[in-house]
Motif scaffolding. Structure first.
Motif: not given
Lengths: 470, 720
Positions: A294-320
């Motif tokens: 997440a820290r890496l992807c917050a850099h302005r020169k990095i763009s991220l395209v990612a996929t998720i499949d697990h049903l509960r994947a959105p729980l991986l990330w807190d607000a920060a």
């Protein structure tokens, strides 16, 4: 009629209760199935039900304490002291006892067909976690022909895929949004694709479209079990600096990330796009990895395209984390098979008999690479185990294998008798190899003696033995 | 065609890289690369294409709309307009954020600078920074603080500690010392010297190192910032504080404590003896709500923005802010996305480019644009309205005459803009007026904005009626106060013109009354309330008494109050109305509703920012026909098909899975599956089941269980 106030309180909730005969034996958990009425005083009604049920139990003389009873008693006990409606209860017991006269067994099955249990929503959870519904048949997969790698691949190849055109259509539909995604990336958002079906191919197509110059695109396969954050960081560094760079990134991931970010910060470095298949992959699922990515992807020169499949994947990330990722979510349901992402071994492990060392095939493979003594040792073990299984008619039904295991001392004795080893040390060394491959497992039984056995089904053991003897 | 495509799927063009963990992407040589090269070398027929390949940076990222017939320059114009408008908006937003930030930064760095150890009687100077619940903003805030204190003010090294560093005291001291002593390493490398000074080598978690460092850097303060105090282990934190306090005479420590909850909780966390070691101040990071209100007022209600959000999107964004993330950054991001999608997908958005010189707008609008305008829902409403007025010639002109549409568009574009401005002003007036009331429950402007646009809030709403009523009851002091504020803050010609003379007359009256010794004038509408009389007759008598107690000036004043009230009422009536009747409101108020069937109530923003990924997967599996749209899996009625043999295996397995209990026998599942697909291809479904089950495991629906042989445990229930 002292029990009437109890009945009147909830006459419509469970229709079956209208029948005076089984009113006492309505089981608590069935209430979970009936559609939830709008209960204004849920606590009270639960208490009433509990009371009724305790009455029923006392009457039936049923002393077995299962979880249901426990719950019921708790509910009742909780509210006992604060409620003064308890008055009629002891009478209710007497009354009911007098009416029925003699204890009777619990009713086996309701006469009328059970309403179909809901298969959606929270009710289904409670419905399906009931004891009664957890009873499953004892059949095992033993009766099916074993499915090994070779056969699996053969079948997969022969398999005619369904809905080919429709899947292609879906993919085409998603491809139409490529331009939009590209624009969104250019505006500093990152993209997250979700939905059923492998999105790998789709994403690779997208990669092809946004590819501009070498070293502008790094692909990360999150489903690969050996992936680490270090790999990601070093391949980013490779992409920026070229393959043979000799910049020291440091050894621990945090340090590496700092260095990579420092490299990115310098002016001549152009934008870099990361493509992560399965950002929720098991290898990078941990919080430490996600923090770094997440820290890496917050850099302005990095763009991220990612996929998720697990049903509960959105729980991986807190607000920060979520705000660092700055994701735009897109539904990319493709219905494509997860051919690459979920490994064949896992498919086979779920369905194909033994779950360790890749089944008999794996065991045979291990055996063939060992010396004579070790193989003989294994033979001793499984022939003993098979003998025990022959004597037991229950064998072959799966389940606890240790019943047919061999005691450690006996096993050692046998090994010494056959001149496979001369001392305890050597014996343990021989065993080690098998234990590492989980071909022999051991357990202390209730008396404290160590029992060892090979965790295979009967027919599997037979086939291994045949192999060993041949 | 079918043969070809099926082959394409079949042929899973084995990619050697698919099991490589990560690699730098290069397109496979065999297909694209060489062909493109060849084209650039000798391909003359596809000149344009190669150009676009060669210089992608200059390419406009916007698609060509209007069925691909949009002119290149209008596409470009759209893009430029997007860049310009969003750029302006972003600048304003950033300025607001910056100013909010700056205040905090200044306060805290001022605190760090000012106190010396003596003024705190040997205690550690401590700043408690109340950062609020949005943890996403904490890290940037502390980084800004650090860079400010360290680099701009040059007070000394700053070490930011987070709870992740705080596994034990030793490691945290190590980090602290390393960070503090190495921060100016680039300038002078005395590190070696520091360590070796006493002859014996010091352990790397010995604060002596820091003490030596401080001797070398006289006058520097060591600032320790603890970012997430709540997450810190209480004992470690108190140990740390007592350690600092012990070294206070040798190392000038200053503590910054980030507190997301409240000071009370912080007090409970640490023992009293530790708290006694600290002395300092509390800094409230400017309330997030205020910040949001400012940004919202600037981007929606102010006069500057040209594109605003419509009621649905607006409601969604505010609800998300309130209920979920409390993050202003997320709000700004969503606002940006609104701009993006508006200009990306709406060919008519070029109209917004001409707000400053509407006259040249007519030349840009092609017949295609005009046609598009005729398809806008608000055009239809506009025409219907004209028809109701029996204005048939106008309607005929609108439908047939492009030039007429052009001029209408120009007129209504200006109308839309002034409408937006007026609504904003009306809301401001409303807020000011409400703030002058005793009323406690203050609803901020941003909550009311969406209500006005959707037409829920108008002059007849209780909120406005209450306000007007209480205005009538005001005495002269508070009314004058109100009028002053309104005329000061809002420059509405209508109000200024009508209110100013009234105000002067009231002032004159008050002066006259003052000469007769009376401070304030009461309104006659205010007299009834405080009656304790029981009967109607006695009430009336009392009323009469009170009325007669009113002086002549009071009666005069009451008349004026009535006039003010009327002015305000007609003002609100005029300006608080929904945008429904407005022609072209789609262009000025972004309110795109998602085309997705299930989420009609949500704007497309909902899908992009608050997706329901879980139910998407569940739906795909339980109703594959929704996605595949195939005939074989749909019933004739089109709905509710249940399990069918033609569905993809995974979907059949999933539906069987839904019906089963918490434990699943694999063999029985296999049997059931076999029965569904029927027929004699029993062998064939072996691998299909295996694959489907592996997928289910991959998606997190099942896991292996040891409770029973060959059983799976269910992990997810649908529709939760």
């Amino acid at each position: 009629m002292s029990s009437s106030p109890l009945k009147r309180a909830a006459p419509a909730r469970t229709p079956r209760r209208d029948n005076p005969n089984n009113s006492n034996s309505v089981r608590f958990a069935e209430n979970a199935i009936s559609p939830p009425p709008v209960v204004t005083n849920a606590d009270r009604s639960a208490r009433k039900k509990s009371a009724r049920q305790i009455v029923a139990r006392v009457v039936a003389g049923d002393s077995s304490e299962d979880e249901e009873d426990e719950l019921v008693r708790r509910i009742y006990a909780d509210s006992e002291d604060e409620d003064d409606e308890d008055g009629p209860l002891p009478e209710a017991v007497d009354e009911a006892g007098a009416k029925k006269g003699k204890p009777r067994g619990r009713k086996r099955k309701p006469k009328e067909p059970e309403p179909p249990p809901p298969i959606e929503g929270f009710e289904s959870y409670f419905g399906q976690n009931k004891k009664a519904r957890q009873i499953t048949s004892n059949s095992t997969l033993a009766s099916l022909p074993p499915l090994d790698h070779g056969r699996y691949f053969q079948l997969i190849r022969e398999h005619v895929p369904d809905h080919v055109e429709d899947r292609l259509y879906l993919a085409e539909l998603h491809k139409k949004s490529f331009d939009q995604w590209q624009f969104e990336l250019s505006q500093g958002f990152n993209i997250l694709l979700y939905g059923y079906g492998s999105k790998r191919k789709l994403l690779m197509e997208f990669a092809k479209q946004i590819y501009t110059n070498p070293s502008s695109l790094v692909v990360i396969n999150g489903y690969v079990p050996t992936l680490t954050v270090k790999d990601i960081l070093s391949s980013i560094a490779n992409a920026i600096l070229g393959q043979g760079h000799n910049v020291k990134l440091g050894s621990n991931p945090n340090e590496m990330l700092d260095n990579v970010i420092a490299i990115l910060d310098s002016d001549e470095v152009s934008k870099l796009t990361l493509i992560i298949h399965n950002l929720d992959g098991e290898s990078i699922r941990g919080e430490r990895s996600q923090v770094l990515i997440a820290r890496l992807c917050a850099h302005r020169k990095i763009s991220l395209v990612a996929t998720i499949d697990h049903l509960r994947a959105p729980l991986l990330w807190d607000a920060a984390r979520a705000s660092q990722y700055n994701f735009l979510w897109h539904d990319a349901t493709t219905f494509a098979p997860y051919a690459v992402e979920s490994s064949i071994d896992e498919s086979l492990a779920l369905i194909g008999g033994s779950k360790r060392a890749g089944g008999t095939k794996g065991a045979k493979h291990v055996l063939s690479s060992l010396n004579m003594n070790a193989r003989s040792l294994f033979r001793v073990l499984i022939s003993h185990q098979l003998e025990a299984m022959m004597d037991d008619p229950m064998a072959g039904q799966g389940g606890a294998n240790e019943e047919w295991g061999i005691e450690y001392r006996v096993f050692y004795q046998k090994a010494v008798e056959e001149f496979l080893c001369s001392n305890d040390m050597a014996f343990k060394t021989l065993l080690k190899e098998f234990q590492d491959h989980q071909m022999i497992v051991s357990k202390k039984d209730s008396q404290g003696t160590e029992v060892m056995w090979a965790p295979f089904e009967k027919d599997e053991l037979e086939s291994i033995l045949e192999d060993l003897v041949a | 065609m079918e043969g070809l495509s099926s082959q394409e799927l079949q042929d899973d063009d084995f990619d050697s890289k698919e099991h490589q963990a990560c690699y730098v992407y290069t397109p496979e040589d065999r297909d694209d690369r060489p062909t493109k090269r060849r084209r650039t070398v000798k391909g003359k027929t596809k000149q344009t294409e190669t150009e676009s390949v060669q210089e992608p940076s200059n390419k406009c990222p916007f698609p060509v709309l209007l069925n691909g017939e949009e002119k290149e320059e209008t596409v470009k114009l759209r893009y430029e307009t997007y860049c310009r408008l969003w750029g302006e908006q972003q600048e304003r937003t950033n300025a607001i954020l910056q100013s909010f930030n700056n205040k905090t930064l200044e306060d805290v760095s001022g605190f760090v600078k000012s106190p010396t150890a003596e003024s705190c009687d040997g205690k550690i100077p401590t700043a408690l920074i109340l950062t609020g619940p949005n943890i996403a903003s904490h890290t940037p805030l502390f980084e800004q603080l650090a860079s400010r204190i360290r680099d701009e003010e040059k007070i000394g090294p700053v070490v930011i500690l987070t709870s992740k560093d705080a596994t034990n005291l030793k490691s945290i001291l190590k980090k602290l010392i390393r960070d503090a002593t190495q921060q100016d390493e680039g300038i002078d490398d005395e590190e070696e010297e520091i360590v070796g000074r006493k002859g014996s080598k010091l352990l790397n978690y010995d604060l002596q190192i820091l003490q030596n460092w401080c001797k070398l850097h006289e006058g520097q303060k060591v600032v320790i910032a603890i970012q997430d105090t709540e997450a810190f282990d209480g004992t470690i934190l108190s140990d740390l504080v007592s350690l600092f306090s012990a070294y206070m005479d040798r190392i000038p420590f200053t503590l910054l404590m980030g507190i997301a909850t409240s000071v009370e909780i912080f007090h409970e966390k640490l023992p009293k003896s530790t708290i006694r070691l600290m002395k300092g101040d509390k800094f409230d990071v400017e309330r997030a709500e205020e910040c949001l209100a400012q940004i919202f007022n600037d981007s929606m209600i102010g006069e500057n923005p040209i594109l605003r959000l419509g009621p649905t999107v607006c409601d969604f964004l505010l609800a998300r802010y309130r209920d979920h993330n409390q993050s202003i950054q997320a709000f700004v991001g969503a606002l940006k996305y609104a701009y993006m999608s508006h200009f990306y997908a709406n060919p008519l958005s070029i109209i917004l480019a001409f707000m400053d010189n509407l006259d040249s707008l007519g030349e840009v609008l092609t017949p295609l644009h005009i046609e598009a305008i005729r398809n806008v829902p608000s055009f239809k409403r506009y025409v219907e309205q004209k028809l109701n007025n029996r204005d048939a010639t106008e309607v005929r002109k609108l439908l047939g005459d492009n030039d007429h549409v052009r001029s209408t568009v120009i007129a209504s574009a200006a109308g839309c803009r002034s409408y937006a401005v007026c609504v904003g002003q009306a809301l401001t007036v409303l807020e000011i007026a409400r703030s002058c009331q005793m009323n406690q429950n203050r609803i901020p402007r941003y909550e009311l904005y969406a209500q006005v646009l959707s037409g829920e809030l108008h002059s007849g709403t209780t909120l406005v009626r209450d306000l007007l009523l209480s205005m009538k009851k005001m005495n002269s002091t508070s009314l004058l106060n109100l009028l002053d504020k309104v005329t000061e803050e809002v420059q509405v010609p209508y109000l200024v013109e009508n209110v100013a003379p009234l105000r002067e007359r009231i002032i004159a009256l008050v002066e006259a009354a003052e000469s007769s010794g009376k401070k304030t004038l009461n309104s006659e509408f205010n007299v009834t309330k405080d009656s304790l009389r029981a009967t109607a007759v006695s009430k009336r008598i009392q009323l009469g008494e009170q009325k007669s107690a009113l002086t002549k000036e009071d009666t005069e004043y009451s008349k004026l109050v009535q006039q003010v009230h009327d002015v305000a009422e007609s003002y609100f009536k005029e300006h608080l109305k929904g945008l429904q009747g407005l022609f072209l409101h789609e262009l000025f108020f972004y309110d795109l509703i998602s085309p997705h069937r299930d989420v009609r109530t949500h704007p497309s923003h909902g899908l992009v920012f608050a997706p329901r990924s879980r139910s998407t997967v569940e739906r795909a599996l339980s109703a594959p026909q929704d996605y595949l749209g195939c005939e074989c899996c749909t019933d004739e009625s089109g709905e509710e098909v249940g399990i069918k043999a033609t569905q993809p295996p995974a979907s059949i397995i999933y539906q069987l899975y839904l019906e089963s209990g918490a434990l699943i026998n694999i063999f029985d599942l296999w049997r059931a599956f076999y029965q569904v697909i029927g027929g004699d291809e029993g062998e064939d479904c072996d691998e299909a089941t295996a694959q489907a089950l592996a997928e289910m495991r991959f998606l997190g629906l099942v896991k292996h269980t040891k409770k029973k042989a060959d059983h799976l445990a269910k992990l997810a229930w649908k529709g939760l």
